[in-house]
Design an enzyme around this catalytic site. Structure first.
Site, mmCIF file in Angstrom:
data_model
loop_
_atom_site.group_PDB
_atom_site.id
_atom_site.type_symbol
_atom_site.label_atom_id
_atom_site.label_comp_id
_atom_site.label_asym_id
_atom_site.label_seq_id
_atom_site.Cartn_x
_atom_site.Cartn_y
_atom_site.Cartn_z
ATOM 1 N N TYR A 155 0.834 -1.207 0.000
ATOM 2 C CA TYR A 155 0.000 0.000 0.000
ATOM 3 C C TYR A 155 0.868 1.257 0.000
ATOM 4 O O TYR A 155 0.561 2.239 -0.672
ATOM 5 C CB TYR A 155 -0.941 0.006 1.213
ATOM 6 C CG TYR A 155 -1.704 1.310 1.356
ATOM 7 C CD1 TYR A 155 -2.600 1.728 0.375
ATOM 8 C CD2 TYR A 155 -1.504 2.137 2.465
ATOM 9 C CE1 TYR A 155 -3.285 2.925 0.496
ATOM 10 C CE2 TYR A 155 -2.193 3.339 2.590
ATOM 11 C CZ TYR A 155 -3.082 3.721 1.603
ATOM 12 O OH TYR A 155 -3.754 4.911 1.720
ATOM 13 N N ARG A 162 1.209 6.821 -6.813
ATOM 14 C CA ARG A 162 0.093 7.748 -7.003
ATOM 15 C C ARG A 162 0.540 9.185 -6.761
ATOM 16 O O ARG A 162 0.232 10.097 -7.531
ATOM 17 C CB ARG A 162 -1.054 7.374 -6.062
ATOM 18 C CG ARG A 162 -2.174 8.406 -6.045
ATOM 19 C CD ARG A 162 -3.378 7.951 -5.251
ATOM 20 N NE ARG A 162 -3.086 7.642 -3.855
ATOM 21 C CZ ARG A 162 -3.990 7.226 -2.980
ATOM 22 N NH1 ARG A 162 -5.247 7.030 -3.358
ATOM 23 N NH2 ARG A 162 -3.654 6.972 -1.727
ATOM 24 N N TYR A 216 -0.592 12.880 6.441
ATOM 25 C CA TYR A 216 -0.226 11.838 7.391
ATOM 26 C C TYR A 216 1.282 11.888 7.646
ATOM 27 O O TYR A 216 2.067 12.109 6.711
ATOM 28 C CB TYR A 216 -0.558 10.449 6.826
ATOM 29 C CG TYR A 216 -1.991 9.988 6.947
ATOM 30 C CD1 TYR A 216 -2.925 10.630 7.753
ATOM 31 C CD2 TYR A 216 -2.411 8.846 6.259
ATOM 32 C CE1 TYR A 216 -4.237 10.162 7.836
ATOM 33 C CE2 TYR A 216 -3.713 8.376 6.343
ATOM 34 C CZ TYR A 216 -4.624 9.041 7.136
ATOM 35 O OH TYR A 216 -5.901 8.578 7.213
ATOM 36 N N ARG A 229 -10.861 13.644 1.727
ATOM 37 C CA ARG A 229 -11.863 12.874 2.480
ATOM 38 C C ARG A 229 -13.179 12.807 1.718
ATOM 39 O O ARG A 229 -13.940 11.858 1.858
ATOM 40 C CB ARG A 229 -12.083 13.510 3.861
ATOM 41 C CG ARG A 229 -10.874 13.434 4.769
ATOM 42 C CD ARG A 229 -10.425 11.999 5.023
ATOM 43 N NE ARG A 229 -9.239 11.936 5.867
ATOM 44 C CZ ARG A 229 -8.588 10.820 6.141
ATOM 45 N NH1 ARG A 229 -8.987 9.657 5.638
ATOM 46 N NH2 ARG A 229 -7.526 10.838 6.903
ATOM 47 N N GLU A 337 -14.216 -0.528 5.972
ATOM 48 C CA GLU A 337 -14.155 0.806 5.393
ATOM 49 C C GLU A 337 -15.475 1.035 4.663
ATOM 50 O O GLU A 337 -16.018 0.112 4.076
ATOM 51 C CB GLU A 337 -12.959 0.836 4.419
ATOM 52 C CG GLU A 337 -12.725 2.125 3.689
ATOM 53 C CD GLU A 337 -11.442 2.053 2.836
ATOM 54 O OE1 GLU A 337 -10.386 1.620 3.354
ATOM 55 O OE2 GLU A 337 -11.514 2.403 1.650
HETATM 56 C C1 3EB Z 1 -7.553 6.153 5.706
HETATM 57 O O1 3EB Z 1 -8.406 6.941 6.022
HETATM 58 C C2 3EB Z 1 -8.058 4.751 5.461
HETATM 59 O O2 3EB Z 1 -5.261 5.525 -0.126
HETATM 60 O O3 3EB Z 1 -6.871 6.047 -1.496
HETATM 61 C C3 3EB Z 1 -9.308 5.209 2.742
HETATM 62 C C4 3EB Z 1 -9.679 5.763 1.518
HETATM 63 C C5 3EB Z 1 -8.008 4.810 2.942
HETATM 64 C C6 3EB Z 1 -8.748 5.912 0.493
HETATM 65 C C7 3EB Z 1 -6.464 5.697 -0.378
HETATM 66 C C8 3EB Z 1 -7.086 4.953 1.904
HETATM 67 C C9 3EB Z 1 -7.448 5.505 0.701
HETATM 68 O O4 3EB Z 1 -6.349 6.425 5.630
HETATM 69 C C10 3EB Z 1 -7.579 4.167 4.224
#
Ligand code: 3EB
Length: 345
Positions: A155, A162, A216, A229, A337
């Site tokens: 990941y 990306r 992050y 989001r 999720e």
């Molecule tokens: C998160 O909130 C959970 O890498 O495209 C959720 C939605 C998550 C999209 C992405 C990852 C992705 O980090 C994981």
């Protein structure tokens, strides 16, 4: 044109100003001629690669549906659709919105960041060439998402590819990122990426309960996950909210390890908090959305389906559409999720 799935769970008004999502389940009716004319593309959830369809693009998502039958989503545009392909990308567009999908082998020995970068480049090039440079929503599915490769999780390698592709293409991380989901497949069917893009920009929405993913800290990987989001898109006065895959994360930490019911509650609180953002002007909550909400639940363990279904039924409106898919969430401590497409009123 004929579409093998037959029933429609949430039919939007014909002639609506916004593109719409139809969830097709086994055993019902076909798309109307009017809907077929505007079909942008299909997404099939089944554990087998699809042969190329009759003109329109088809994304074959390599995750089993917990319904036990084949599920298909149809993205319907607002005007007659036209189709094309460019290398590994197939697309459909209607002058307002573009659906494009890219299937890649993920060839032996090739690092995930390379496959991801190539897929994004192909998708972004196509979107721009066709005049739809604004990314609203991207779905990412690929094998063994929690597996480690030469010291880095797959990941995290995906996130690297990306990030590089979006940065090279000039997307700004605070304003131009699409909503997204990234889920792992247990089938060795390569990478399946698909997106919706528009001629007009959407609005990137972040969640006050969560650190923006693109911010992050480095403990989650050398390059942050590049997604919003949510994105808010406006079409002829109608608004669609694309809610990213949302999990049991507050701040940047995963919460409630091993407890699916508590992870679900945290996830729903995250989604409700997004809906409560004043910029959305949304007066709805999860319990009142009704057929304006289409939800997709990804479960790491099919055995959690009963507890999740029961608790979700207590929160969502019975007319909201919910589909369940089995797949691996991108952090190994996350059990589920949830993503959504919401027509705001
Ligand atoms: C998160 O909130 C959970 O890498 O495209 C959720 C939605 C998550 C999209 C992405 C990852 C992705 O980090 C994981």
């Amino acid at each position: 044109m004929s579409i093998p799935s037959r029933s429609i769970s949430s039919a939007p008004a014909v002639g609506t100003g916004a593109p719409s999502l139809l969830v097709l389940r086994d055993g019902g009716v076909a798309l109307t001629a009017n809907q077929q004319e505007r079909l942008l593309g299909l997404v099939r959830f089944r554990p087998a690669t699809t042969a190329a369809g009759a003109g329109w693009p088809e994304a074959a998502v390599p995750l089993p549906s917990l319904a036990g039958s084949e599920l298909t989503e149809a993205w319907i545009g607002v005007a007659p659709a036209r189709y094309g392909s460019a290398g590994t990308v197939a697309y459909g567009h209607d002058g307002t919105v573009l659906f494009a999908c890219c299937q890649q082998e993920g060839g032996a020995g090739e690092l995930p960041e390379r496959v991801t970068h190539r897929s994004y480049r192909a998708l972004l090039d196509t979107a721009r060439e066709q005049g739809y440079p604004y990314l609203l929503r991207v779905w990412n599915y690929f094998p063994d998402i929690n597996g480690e490769l030469a010291g880095l999780e797959r990941y995290q390698r995906f996130s690297l590819g990306r990030y590089q592709a979006l940065e090279e293409a000039g997307y700004r991380f605070g304003s131009d990122l699409p909503a997204a989901s990234a889920v792992g497949s247990r089938l060795d069917q390569g990478y399946c990426l698909y997106l919706l893009a528009a001629r007009q920009p959407g609005l990137q929405i972040e969640n006050p309960r969560q650190v923006s993913a693109y911010r992050y800290p480095a403990q989650y990987g050398p390059r942050s996950p590049s997604f919003a989001r949510a994105t808010l898109a406006e079409f002829a006065g109608e608004q669609l909210l694309f809610v990213s895959g949302t999990a049991s994360i507050a701040g940047h930490a995963s919460l409630h390890q091993g407890d699916p019911a508590a992870q679900l509650a945290e996830t729903l609180l995250n989604i409700q908090t997004l809906l409560d953002q004043p910029t959305l002007g949304c007066r709805q909550d999860l319990a009142t959305l009704g057929d304006a909400g289409d939800f997709k639940v990804y479960l790491r363990h099919a055995g959690h389906a009963d507890v999740v279904r029961e608790k979700l039924a207590a929160t969502l409106h019975p007319e909201s559409s919910v589909i369940y898919l089995e797949g691996d969430i991108c952090r190994s401590d996350l059990l589920l999720e949830i993503e959504a497409v919401i027509r705001l009123r």
